[in-house]
Scaffold this motif. Sequence first.
Motif, short mmCIF file in Angstrom:
data_model
loop_
_atom_site.label_atom_id
_atom_site.label_comp_id
_atom_site.label_asym_id
_atom_site.label_seq_id
_atom_site.Cartn_x
_atom_site.Cartn_y
_atom_site.Cartn_z
N ARG A 91 0.78 -1.00 0.03
CA ARG A 91 -0.04 0.06 -0.10
C ARG A 91 0.93 1.25 -0.16
NH1 ARG A 91 -4.54 -1.25 4.58
NH2 ARG A 91 -5.47 -3.13 3.77
N PRO A 92 0.37 2.26 -0.75
CA PRO A 92 1.15 3.49 -0.74
C PRO A 92 1.30 4.21 0.69
CG PRO A 92 -0.99 3.94 -1.47
CD PRO A 92 -0.82 2.48 -1.30
N ALA A 93 2.33 4.78 1.11
CA ALA A 93 2.52 5.39 2.21
C ALA A 93 1.50 6.30 2.56
CB ALA A 93 3.83 6.03 2.39
N ARG A 94 1.11 6.50 3.65
CA ARG A 94 0.41 7.57 4.19
C ARG A 94 0.44 9.05 3.68
NH1 ARG A 94 -3.59 7.47 8.38
NH2 ARG A 94 -2.73 5.68 8.97
N ARG A 95 1.71 9.48 3.63
CA ARG A 95 2.15 10.76 3.04
C ARG A 95 1.66 10.99 1.74
NH1 ARG A 95 6.74 7.80 3.49
NH2 ARG A 95 8.15 7.73 1.65
N HIS A 96 1.54 9.83 0.99
CA HIS A 96 1.17 10.06 -0.55
C HIS A 96 -0.42 9.96 -0.62
CE1 HIS A 96 5.19 9.65 -0.98
NE2 HIS A 96 5.57 8.35 -1.07
N LEU A 97 -1.31 9.60 0.21
CA LEU A 97 -2.68 9.66 0.05
C LEU A 97 -3.11 10.82 -0.48
CD1 LEU A 97 -3.58 7.51 3.02
CD2 LEU A 97 -3.29 6.53 0.61
N ALA A 98 -2.70 11.95 0.12
CA ALA A 98 -3.52 13.15 -0.34
C ALA A 98 -2.96 13.42 -2.01
CB ALA A 98 -2.78 14.60 0.47
N GLY A 99 -1.64 13.31 -2.24
CA GLY A 99 -1.67 13.33 -3.67
C GLY A 99 -2.29 12.79 -4.48
N LEU A 100 -2.27 11.16 -4.10
CA LEU A 100 -3.28 10.08 -4.95
C LEU A 100 -4.72 10.88 -5.05
CD1 LEU A 100 -1.83 6.98 -3.53
CD2 LEU A 100 -1.51 7.87 -5.95
N ALA A 101 -5.30 11.45 -3.89
CA ALA A 101 -6.59 11.72 -4.05
C ALA A 101 -6.71 12.85 -5.04
CB ALA A 101 -6.94 12.51 -2.66
N VAL A 102 -5.59 13.79 -5.15
CA VAL A 102 -5.75 14.91 -6.25
C VAL A 102 -5.71 14.39 -7.59
CG1 VAL A 102 -4.48 16.79 -7.22
CG2 VAL A 102 -4.52 16.69 -4.75
#
Length: 318
Positions: A91-102
């Motif tokens: 799974r992607p790191a938590r810090r990348h979730l906001a970017g993936l949401a964009v």
Amino acid sequence: MRVESSAIDRTGITVSTGVEPPASAPPRSPAPADRRSGTLQAALGVTAFSLTFPATAWGLEGFGPWSLVTVRCVLAAVLAGGCLLALRVPRPARRHLAGLAVVAAGVVLGFPLLTTLALRTSTTAHAAVVVGLLPLTTALFSALRTGARPSRTFWVAACAGAAAVIAFTVQQSGGALTGADAYLFGALLICAAGYTEGGRLARVMPGWQVIGWALVLCLPLSVPGALLALSYEPVGLTAHSLTGLLWVAVGSQFLGLVVWYRGMASIGIPKASQLQLAQPLLTLVWSVLLLGERLTPAAPLTAAAVLVCIALTQRARG
């Protein structure tokens, strides 16, 4: 044990190198072979995207706009999720979730929905030239998001290319913008944000994983959305509608974005985005060959102007 480190490329994006360099080592630019490979991959992505509008027009022959968008998202997410599971990608790191949401909001849902709604009343040729402003929009978002500072030559060439696209758009529409243009200009903004964030993430994870996880993140919305849309909008399956659906789901929504993000990661977001100046011209060709649309005499002149701008932006140093 390997020590992870990072370097800053000319776009100002942190790149994980996997090797700890000497403290005095200067940031390295991509090798010529990497730049050529990145340019080729970005160009393949542009070619895939250039077929999106004609394929969408085919899909609308048998599907409603909401059904077409949500079903394409579900199909692409199933393909991407299967690849992620088969390869046991963590799974992607938590810090990348906001970017993936964009990326999910801009590239997976927003851009396809707004352009599909526009294509109900707009020709693919008109939509293609309006979306031709996407390279400049992406470069602007990149400068704001990553701190990239392209050269003056780059900006002059990019603005000249955008001006050619705007002039062609106005000429095509008889000097007045259509109602569909509101959807198209909205699509420009959210897609540019998604491209910029996806290009940034593609420097710390493989490009196919960026779009793959973005598609998977959309499943809680796309699955119920598809069921609801299919229950309200009539469906008429034809060879054109099925071909269009499969292309926008597999070619445009997944495979095209995989090579596009890899290309942006190699040559930088601003330069890769300028390759998209060729996208509306390719779409015009497909609109003639696949949809039988007729082009105006201004198309060859616009093509020549845009190709010159692409050459200048690719040579300009960022």
